[in-house]
Design an enzyme around this catalytic site. Structure first.
Site, PDB file in Angstrom:
ATOM      1  N   HIS A  85       0.813  -1.214   0.000  1.00 29.02           N
ATOM      2  CA  HIS A  85       0.000   0.000   0.000  1.00 29.02           C
ATOM      3  C   HIS A  85       0.851   1.269   0.000  1.00 29.02           C
ATOM      4  CE1 HIS A  85      -3.312  -2.765   0.530  1.00 29.02           C
ATOM      5  NE2 HIS A  85      -4.015  -1.812  -0.042  1.00 29.02           N
ATOM      6  N   ARG A 132     -11.117   3.102  -0.186  1.00 27.81           N
ATOM      7  CA  ARG A 132     -10.704   2.013   0.722  1.00 27.81           C
ATOM      8  C   ARG A 132     -11.082   2.418   2.151  1.00 27.81           C
ATOM      9  NH1 ARG A 132      -6.271   1.576  -3.272  1.00 27.81           N
ATOM     10  NH2 ARG A 132      -5.959  -0.623  -3.738  1.00 27.81           N
ATOM     11  N   ARG A 165     -15.872   0.945  -0.693  1.00 22.75           N
ATOM     12  CA  ARG A 165     -15.694  -0.475  -0.369  1.00 22.75           C
ATOM     13  C   ARG A 165     -15.810  -0.648   1.136  1.00 22.75           C
ATOM     14  NH1 ARG A 165     -10.112  -3.264  -1.663  1.00 22.75           N
ATOM     15  NH2 ARG A 165      -9.303  -1.961   0.000  1.00 22.75           N
ATOM     16  N   GLU A 173     -11.996 -10.532  -6.766  1.00 20.97           N
ATOM     17  CA  GLU A 173     -10.561 -10.577  -6.489  1.00 20.97           C
ATOM     18  C   GLU A 173     -10.118 -11.950  -6.017  1.00 20.97           C
ATOM     19  OE1 GLU A 173      -9.540  -7.565  -3.570  1.00 20.97           O
ATOM     20  OE2 GLU A 173     -11.364  -7.909  -2.440  1.00 20.97           O
ATOM     21  N   ASN A 183      -5.071  -6.655  -7.842  1.00 23.23           N
ATOM     22  CA  ASN A 183      -3.941  -6.852  -6.913  1.00 23.23           C
ATOM     23  C   ASN A 183      -4.091  -8.191  -6.190  1.00 23.23           C
ATOM     24  OD1 ASN A 183      -3.603  -4.192  -7.660  1.00 23.23           O
ATOM     25  ND2 ASN A 183      -4.329  -3.367  -5.731  1.00 23.23           N
ATOM     26  N   ASP A 184      -5.270  -8.396  -5.615  1.00 24.00           N
ATOM     27  CA  ASP A 184      -5.490  -9.664  -4.922  1.00 24.00           C
ATOM     28  C   ASP A 184      -5.753 -10.793  -5.902  1.00 24.00           C
ATOM     29  OD1 ASP A 184      -5.098  -9.357  -2.132  1.00 24.00           O
ATOM     30  OD2 ASP A 184      -6.842  -8.050  -2.072  1.00 24.00           O
ATOM     31  N   ARG A 225       1.515 -11.015  -2.184  1.00 20.69           N
ATOM     32  CA  ARG A 225       1.819  -9.702  -2.771  1.00 20.69           C
ATOM     33  C   ARG A 225       2.728  -8.869  -1.882  1.00 20.69           C
ATOM     34  NH1 ARG A 225      -4.092  -6.589  -2.351  1.00 20.69           N
ATOM     35  NH2 ARG A 225      -2.986  -4.629  -2.352  1.00 20.69           N
ATOM     36  N   CYS A 273     -10.470  -1.991 -10.511  1.00 23.85           N
ATOM     37  CA  CYS A 273      -9.978  -0.990  -9.557  1.00 23.85           C
ATOM     38  C   CYS A 273      -8.599  -1.363  -9.006  1.00 23.85           C
ATOM     39  CB  CYS A 273     -10.967  -0.757  -8.425  1.00 23.85           C
ATOM     40  SG  CYS A 273     -11.224  -2.214  -7.413  1.00 23.85           S
TER      41      CYS A 273
HETATM   42  C1  PEP Z   1      -7.199  -5.225  -5.210  1.00 24.63           C
HETATM   43  O1  PEP Z   1      -7.038  -6.237  -4.508  1.00 24.63           O
HETATM   44  O2  PEP Z   1      -6.930  -5.194  -6.425  1.00 24.63           O
HETATM   45  C2  PEP Z   1      -7.735  -3.989  -4.619  1.00 24.63           C
HETATM   46  C3  PEP Z   1      -8.104  -2.981  -5.370  1.00 24.63           C
HETATM   47  O3  PEP Z   1      -7.820  -3.900  -3.267  1.00 24.63           O
HETATM   48  P1  PEP Z   1      -6.573  -3.743  -2.265  1.00 24.63           P
HETATM   49  O4  PEP Z   1      -5.361  -3.412  -3.087  1.00 24.63           O
HETATM   50  O5  PEP Z   1      -6.942  -2.676  -1.312  1.00 24.63           O
HETATM   51  O6  PEP Z   1      -6.504  -5.103  -1.649  1.00 24.63           O
HETATM   52 MG    MG Z   2      -7.946  -6.426  -2.568  1.00 24.56          MG
END
Ligand code: PEP
Ligand code: MG
Length: 538
Positions: free
Chosen positions: A188, A295, A331, A429, A452-453, A463, A500
């Site tokens: 993050h 978020r 979210r 995700e 991302n997830d 990750r 996203c």
């Molecule tokens: C993701 O997982 O792609 C996402 C947008 O949420 P975060 O990065 O906050 O887990």
């Molecule tokens: Mg996520």
């Protein structure tokens, strides 16, 4: 002059003074002391310093979030005067002849465990407070002081690694760049750097002890270099690069107010990702067409107790009003994994990314979820709100969520409180959600793909693990096939689908996403204008 190379997670060049954030999570070492009285004197000094810091935090919080929410810092000041707590530290220093840091850390742990085991909910919640003040004391004792964000001039932040709870407490106006020794490209901190449009480097082999606050540095997010105590010539070179960057940004300004539409007329909704109300400046500056991912868990980070319904309501309402009718997708709480908060008492897990997190917590602890839902439904009256749920793996979870939303709706009806039921969507995700996206599409209003997830779970790559950065392949065919499948299934059910995750801002894939029929891209605010330019040229 010293030069180090790391991995760039966001480009750009900055020149400025450095501030080192020492690792707060390093275990405190037990040391024998010959001078317990000296240790006690250090303890008193650290207590006084901590009270001063808390006083300043109180004043800042009163201005930003009001007296009720700021009161916690007063409580912390009082706890620093608690006789039982101080006596326990004193007696340990005297009888065991140990260093003050160690006595504070052990006493803090003991008191915190004692509170956590109490039946009374209020007392239970104090466990995190004792931990917090003990950590503050240890930091002050070990000389790694908390940064004074009010006094600090804009600086390059140097750290071993940064957790989301640490970044959330930073005053973003004061950050020129991030440089960390560890960390992964998908953390993050990297996401934050993209949002703020500042360079960020990870994996830089710096020796933090050799860096003094105030030393000059140049960070180059394009080459991955950081140069400590640069020569006059290097500084001038850096200034030229900063000026070029500003010029490029200036040229993008003509994209403001334009429609995000391809040359053959396909409209893409170009939204922005945010973590707090404070990020709204970046959104408005970059002319995003909506918020595609707020978020909300960032409201829960960096504090010692749950945000109240009222605090959440005010934050959501403010964002909705600032977006003046444009869609705002909030979210629901996605805590857990790398986003840890002491007062949730989540416990240690071997695989936190596969653990008790996000919607799982909300479904198991509906009281926490209902407070947030109440705040959301009430705020929905003030703008164009959509809510989305993270980490969905099964249709049953969506059904359970709707049952809780119904309870909240009934409670609000009963109390005569105005509310609106917003659009409700889910994040895709997990591979499971992709595979049943045809069924899920029947149940929800929209999908937002969290790449991302999704990449983490599909490629079995943690990750957060910096050793695996080379294996984290978001362009993997499996991911692209999944995105196509999700978009197709959404469209078959007459619903829309967006992205996203960070991949949504990858210019190498913009054309592919448009061809796949992706309806919305939600990206860091700093990426909005350059993506709009790209899409308008497709
Ligand atoms: C993701 O997982 O792609 C996402 C947008 O949420 P975060 O990065 O906050 O887990
Ligand atoms: Mg996520």
């Amino acid at each position: 002059m010293r030069k180090y190379i790391g991995k760039s997670v966001y480009k750009g060049v900055r020149l400025g003074r450095m501030v080192v954030m020492k690792d707060r999570n390093e275990p405190v070492k037990r040391k024998k002391t010959e001078d317990p009285e000296g240790e006690l004197a250090r303890l008193y000094a650290a207590c006084e310093e901590s009270k001063k810091q808390l006083g300043k935090l109180y004043e800042k919080a009163v201005k930003e979030v009001g007296e009720a929410s700021a009161a916690i810092f007063e409580v912390h000041q009082m706890m620093l005067e608690d006789e039982d707590y101080l006596d326990a530290i004193h007696s340990m220093i005297r009888t065991e002849q140990v260093n003050a840091e160690y006595a504070v850390a052990v006493t803090g742990d003991n008191f915190s465990q004692m509170f956590a085991s109490m039946d009374d909910e209020y007392m239970k919640a104090r466990a995190a407070d004792v931990k917090d003040i003990s950590n503050r004391l240890v930091q002050n004792l070990s000389g790694c002081k908390e940064i004074d964000w009010v006094e600090m001039e804009p600086s390059i932040i140097i750290a071993d690694d940064l957790s989301p709870s640490e970044t959330v407490q930073m005053d973003k106006e004061k950050i020129l760049a991030f440089v960390t020794v560890h960390g992964s490209s998908n953390s993050h901190t990297a996401i934050l750097a993209r949002m703020m449009n500042i360079p960020a480097l990870i994996g830089v082999p710096l020796e933090l002890d050799s860096i003094k606050d105030g030393m000059q540095a140049v960070v180059n997010g394009t080459t991955g270099e950081v140069i400590l105590e640069p020569t006059e010539e290097i500084c001038q070179q850096a200034q030229r690069l900063v000026a070029k960057e500003e010029e490029r940004l200036h040229l993008l300004q003509n994209q403001k107010g334009q429609e995000t539409v391809t040359t053959d007329g396909r409209k893409i909704h170009l939204y922005a990702n945010i973590g707090s109300v404070k990020d709204m400046g970046y959104v408005l500056e970059n002319d995003a067409e909506g918020i595609g991912l707020f978020r909300s868990e960032f409201l829960y980070l960096g504090r010692s107790d749950f945000p109240t319904e009222e605090e959440q309501f005010q934050a959501y309402k403010q964002v909705l009003q600032m977006m003046a009718g444009k869609r705002v997708i909030i979210r629901t709480l996605d805590i857990g994994a790398d986003k840890q908060v002491d007062y949730f008492n989540l416990g240690k897990e071997d695989n936190p990314a596969l653990g008790y997190r996000a919607i799982r917590i909300c479904l198991k602890q509906p009281d926490i979820f209902k407070t947030q839902l109440r705040a959301l439904l009430r705020a929905a009256v003030f703008g164009n709100l959509a809510v989305m749920y993270p980490m969905i793996t099964a249709t049953e979870e969506v059904a359970d969520i709707y049952a809780i939303v119904d309870e909240v709706r009934a409670e609000l009806d009963e109390m005569g409180i105005p509310y609106k039921i917003p659009e409700q969507g889910i994040m895709i995700e997990t591979p499971a959600a992709v595979m049943i996206s045809d069924e899920l599409a029947q149940m929800v209003d929209f999908f937002s793909i969290g790449t991302n997830d999704l990449t983490q779970y599909t490629l079995a790559i943690d990750r957060q693990n910096e050793k695996l950065d080379d294996f984290y392949r978001p362009h993997h065919k499996a991911i692209l096939k999944m995105i196509r499948m999700v978009v197709d299934n959404a469209h078959k059910a007459g619903k829309w689908a967006g992205i996203c995750g960070e991949l949504g801002a990858d210019p190498e894939l913009t054309e592919t996403f448009v061809q796949m029929g992706v309806d919305e891209l939600s990206v860091a605010p700093s990426a909005v204008l350059r993506l709009r330019k790209l899409i308008r040229e497709l």
